[in-house]
Design a protein around this motif. Structure first.
Motif, PDB file in Angstrom:
ATOM      1  N   ARG A  39       0.725  -1.261   0.005  1.00 39.78           N
ATOM      2  CA  ARG A  39       0.031  -0.003  -0.002  1.00 39.78           C
ATOM      3  C   ARG A  39       1.062   1.152  -0.174  1.00 39.78           C
ATOM      4  O   ARG A  39       1.927   1.005   0.654  1.00 39.78           O
ATOM      5  N   GLY A  40       0.564   2.210  -0.849  1.00 37.00           N
ATOM      6  CA  GLY A  40       1.104   3.487  -0.714  1.00 37.00           C
ATOM      7  C   GLY A  40       1.147   3.963  -2.194  1.00 37.00           C
ATOM      8  O   GLY A  40       0.528   3.679  -3.194  1.00 37.00           O
ATOM      9  N   PRO A  41       2.221   4.933  -2.460  1.00 31.97           N
ATOM     10  CA  PRO A  41       2.486   5.330  -3.768  1.00 31.97           C
ATOM     11  C   PRO A  41       2.559   4.323  -4.772  1.00 31.97           C
ATOM     12  O   PRO A  41       3.262   3.386  -4.798  1.00 31.97           O
ATOM     13  N   GLY A  42       1.687   4.377  -5.878  1.00 35.97           N
ATOM     14  CA  GLY A  42       1.828   3.519  -7.240  1.00 35.97           C
ATOM     15  C   GLY A  42       0.871   2.544  -6.899  1.00 35.97           C
ATOM     16  O   GLY A  42       0.749   1.501  -7.824  1.00 35.97           O
ATOM     17  N   ALA A  43       0.246   2.208  -5.881  1.00 28.76           N
ATOM     18  CA  ALA A  43      -0.835   1.249  -5.712  1.00 28.76           C
ATOM     19  C   ALA A  43      -2.014   1.682  -5.279  1.00 28.76           C
ATOM     20  O   ALA A  43      -2.207   2.576  -4.493  1.00 28.76           O
ATOM     21  N   LYS A  44      -3.013   1.078  -5.957  1.00 25.76           N
ATOM     22  CA  LYS A  44      -4.469   1.879  -5.610  1.00 25.76           C
ATOM     23  C   LYS A  44      -5.392   0.863  -5.126  1.00 25.76           C
ATOM     24  O   LYS A  44      -5.583  -0.334  -5.359  1.00 25.76           O
ATOM     25  N   ASN A  45      -6.225   1.275  -4.098  1.00 24.63           N
ATOM     26  CA  ASN A  45      -7.087   0.275  -3.472  1.00 24.63           C
ATOM     27  C   ASN A  45      -8.297  -0.044  -4.456  1.00 24.63           C
ATOM     28  O   ASN A  45      -8.663   0.708  -5.209  1.00 24.63           O
ATOM     29  N   ARG A  46      -8.598  -1.200  -4.185  1.00 19.49           N
ATOM     30  CA  ARG A  46      -9.769  -1.872  -5.117  1.00 19.49           C
ATOM     31  C   ARG A  46      -9.110  -1.999  -6.451  1.00 19.49           C
ATOM     32  O   ARG A  46      -9.994  -2.539  -7.378  1.00 19.49           O
ATOM     33  N   VAL A  47      -7.876  -1.780  -6.718  1.00 17.57           N
ATOM     34  CA  VAL A  47      -7.367  -2.334  -8.102  1.00 17.57           C
ATOM     35  C   VAL A  47      -6.079  -3.303  -7.803  1.00 17.57           C
ATOM     36  O   VAL A  47      -6.043  -4.385  -8.292  1.00 17.57           O
ATOM     37  N   ASP A  48      -5.207  -2.839  -6.950  1.00 21.14           N
ATOM     38  CA  ASP A  48      -4.144  -3.425  -6.774  1.00 21.14           C
ATOM     39  C   ASP A  48      -4.333  -4.509  -5.433  1.00 21.14           C
ATOM     40  O   ASP A  48      -3.765  -5.294  -5.205  1.00 21.14           O
ATOM     41  N   TYR A  49      -4.981  -3.718  -4.628  1.00 20.90           N
ATOM     42  CA  TYR A  49      -5.367  -4.534  -3.131  1.00 20.90           C
ATOM     43  C   TYR A  49      -6.665  -4.076  -2.748  1.00 20.90           C
ATOM     44  O   TYR A  49      -7.371  -3.251  -3.498  1.00 20.90           O
ATOM     45  N   PHE A  50      -7.175  -4.531  -1.892  1.00 22.56           N
ATOM     46  CA  PHE A  50      -8.677  -4.803  -1.437  1.00 22.56           C
ATOM     47  C   PHE A  50      -8.801  -4.449  -0.042  1.00 22.56           C
ATOM     48  O   PHE A  50      -8.186  -4.796   0.888  1.00 22.56           O
ATOM     49  N   ASP A  51     -10.126  -3.669   0.065  1.00 20.54           N
ATOM     50  CA  ASP A  51     -10.513  -3.256   1.542  1.00 20.54           C
ATOM     51  C   ASP A  51     -11.607  -4.244   2.087  1.00 20.54           C
ATOM     52  O   ASP A  51     -12.412  -3.976   3.065  1.00 20.54           O
ATOM     53  N   SER A  52     -11.881  -5.247   1.491  1.00 18.57           N
ATOM     54  CA  SER A  52     -13.470  -6.132   1.895  1.00 18.57           C
ATOM     55  C   SER A  52     -13.024  -7.547   1.103  1.00 18.57           C
ATOM     56  O   SER A  52     -12.440  -7.962   0.121  1.00 18.57           O
ATOM     57  N   ARG A  53     -13.780  -8.450   1.939  1.00 17.02           N
ATOM     58  CA  ARG A  53     -13.691  -9.753   1.724  1.00 17.02           C
ATOM     59  C   ARG A  53     -14.484  -9.729   0.158  1.00 17.02           C
ATOM     60  O   ARG A  53     -14.126 -10.822  -0.747  1.00 17.02           O
ATOM     61  N   ALA A  54     -15.594  -9.223   0.231  1.00 17.72           N
ATOM     62  CA  ALA A  54     -16.484  -9.180  -0.923  1.00 17.72           C
ATOM     63  C   ALA A  54     -15.575  -8.753  -2.470  1.00 17.72           C
ATOM     64  O   ALA A  54     -15.913  -9.500  -3.497  1.00 17.72           O
ATOM     65  N   GLN A  55     -14.741  -7.775  -2.178  1.00 13.13           N
ATOM     66  CA  GLN A  55     -13.948  -7.443  -3.474  1.00 13.13           C
ATOM     67  C   GLN A  55     -12.917  -8.506  -3.836  1.00 13.13           C
ATOM     68  O   GLN A  55     -12.744  -8.808  -4.964  1.00 13.13           O
ATOM     69  N   VAL A  56     -12.319  -9.156  -2.715  1.00 14.33           N
ATOM     70  CA  VAL A  56     -11.637 -10.296  -2.960  1.00 14.33           C
ATOM     71  C   VAL A  56     -11.974 -11.613  -3.847  1.00 14.33           C
ATOM     72  O   VAL A  56     -11.642 -11.813  -4.674  1.00 14.33           O
ATOM     73  N   LEU A  57     -13.349 -11.775  -3.147  1.00 17.00           N
ATOM     74  CA  LEU A  57     -14.092 -12.925  -3.847  1.00 17.00           C
ATOM     75  C   LEU A  57     -14.531 -12.339  -5.074  1.00 17.00           C
ATOM     76  O   LEU A  57     -14.605 -13.236  -6.021  1.00 17.00           O
ATOM     77  N   ARG A  58     -15.097 -11.335  -5.405  1.00 15.16           N
ATOM     78  CA  ARG A  58     -15.420 -10.813  -6.684  1.00 15.16           C
ATOM     79  C   ARG A  58     -14.038 -11.135  -7.852  1.00 15.16           C
ATOM     80  O   ARG A  58     -14.374 -11.321  -8.821  1.00 15.16           O
ATOM     81  N   LEU A  59     -12.927 -10.585  -7.347  1.00 18.21           N
ATOM     82  CA  LEU A  59     -11.804 -10.733  -8.014  1.00 18.21           C
ATOM     83  C   LEU A  59     -11.621 -12.369  -8.507  1.00 18.21           C
ATOM     84  O   LEU A  59     -11.318 -12.770  -9.493  1.00 18.21           O
ATOM     85  N   LEU A  60     -11.686 -13.219  -7.482  1.00 18.36           N
ATOM     86  CA  LEU A  60     -11.474 -14.605  -7.603  1.00 18.36           C
ATOM     87  C   LEU A  60     -12.601 -15.074  -8.728  1.00 18.36           C
ATOM     88  O   LEU A  60     -12.523 -15.944  -9.493  1.00 18.36           O
ATOM     89  N   LYS A  61     -13.858 -14.709  -8.632  1.00 18.58           N
ATOM     90  CA  LYS A  61     -14.914 -15.099  -9.443  1.00 18.58           C
ATOM     91  C   LYS A  61     -14.752 -14.597 -10.994  1.00 18.58           C
ATOM     92  O   LYS A  61     -15.158 -15.444 -11.909  1.00 18.58           O
ATOM     93  N   SER A  62     -14.102 -13.365 -11.042  1.00 17.79           N
ATOM     94  CA  SER A  62     -13.860 -12.700 -12.513  1.00 17.79           C
ATOM     95  C   SER A  62     -12.711 -13.698 -12.872  1.00 17.79           C
ATOM     96  O   SER A  62     -12.696 -13.916 -14.214  1.00 17.79           O
ATOM     97  N   GLU A  63     -11.723 -13.863 -12.014  1.00 16.95           N
ATOM     98  CA  GLU A  63     -10.636 -14.802 -12.637  1.00 16.95           C
ATOM     99  C   GLU A  63     -10.904 -16.079 -12.999  1.00 16.95           C
ATOM    100  O   GLU A  63     -10.524 -16.504 -14.359  1.00 16.95           O
ATOM    101  N   GLU A  64     -12.025 -16.882 -12.467  1.00 17.90           N
ATOM    102  CA  GLU A  64     -12.365 -18.083 -12.765  1.00 17.90           C
ATOM    103  C   GLU A  64     -13.302 -17.787 -14.183  1.00 17.90           C
ATOM    104  O   GLU A  64     -13.082 -18.593 -15.146  1.00 17.90           O
ATOM    105  N   ALA A  65     -14.024 -16.583 -14.311  1.00 19.92           N
ATOM    106  CA  ALA A  65     -14.634 -16.624 -15.838  1.00 19.92           C
ATOM    107  C   ALA A  65     -13.773 -16.074 -16.474  1.00 19.92           C
ATOM    108  O   ALA A  65     -14.176 -16.324 -17.804  1.00 19.92           O
ATOM    109  N   THR A  66     -12.887 -15.537 -16.474  1.00 15.23           N
ATOM    110  CA  THR A  66     -11.848 -14.773 -17.579  1.00 15.23           C
ATOM    111  C   THR A  66     -10.383 -15.432 -17.246  1.00 15.23           C
ATOM    112  O   THR A  66      -9.633 -14.429 -17.174  1.00 15.23           O
TER     113      THR A  66
END
Length: 84
Positions: A39-66
């Motif tokens: 976290r810090g300069p060059g890294a963006k929340n909800r793009v490079d790292y996540f602030d909720s379990r739901a966001q992580v699970l969405r990432l994993l689901k999208s990875e499965e689909a794509t």
């Protein structure tokens, strides 16, 4: 989808980690970070790292689909997590 404890265990094995950070007045926020992301300069929340379990699970689901996706934080953690 598996339960969160199982999912998180697999992500930890792939190098993910949790960091706590400030959120508003006197509150703390949990951040879920893929391998090699800080976290810090060059890294963006909800793009490079996540602030909720739901966001992580969405990432994993999208990875499965794509599975052919080739950019973003999801590729970075997937590349590091492919230890099998």
């Amino acid at each position: 989808m598996e339960n969160w404890a199982e999912v998180w265990h697999q992500l930890e094995q792939a190098g993910w980690r949790i960091e706590m950070g400030p959120r508003g007045d006197n509150n703390m926020q949990t951040y879920y970070l893929p391998p090699d992301i800080t976290r810090g300069p060059g890294a963006k929340n909800r793009v490079d790292y996540f602030d909720s379990r739901a966001q992580v699970l969405r990432l994993l689901k999208s990875e499965e689909a794509t599975a052919a996706a080739s950019s973003g934080a999801s590729k970075r953690w997937r590349d590091h997590g492919d230890a099998s």
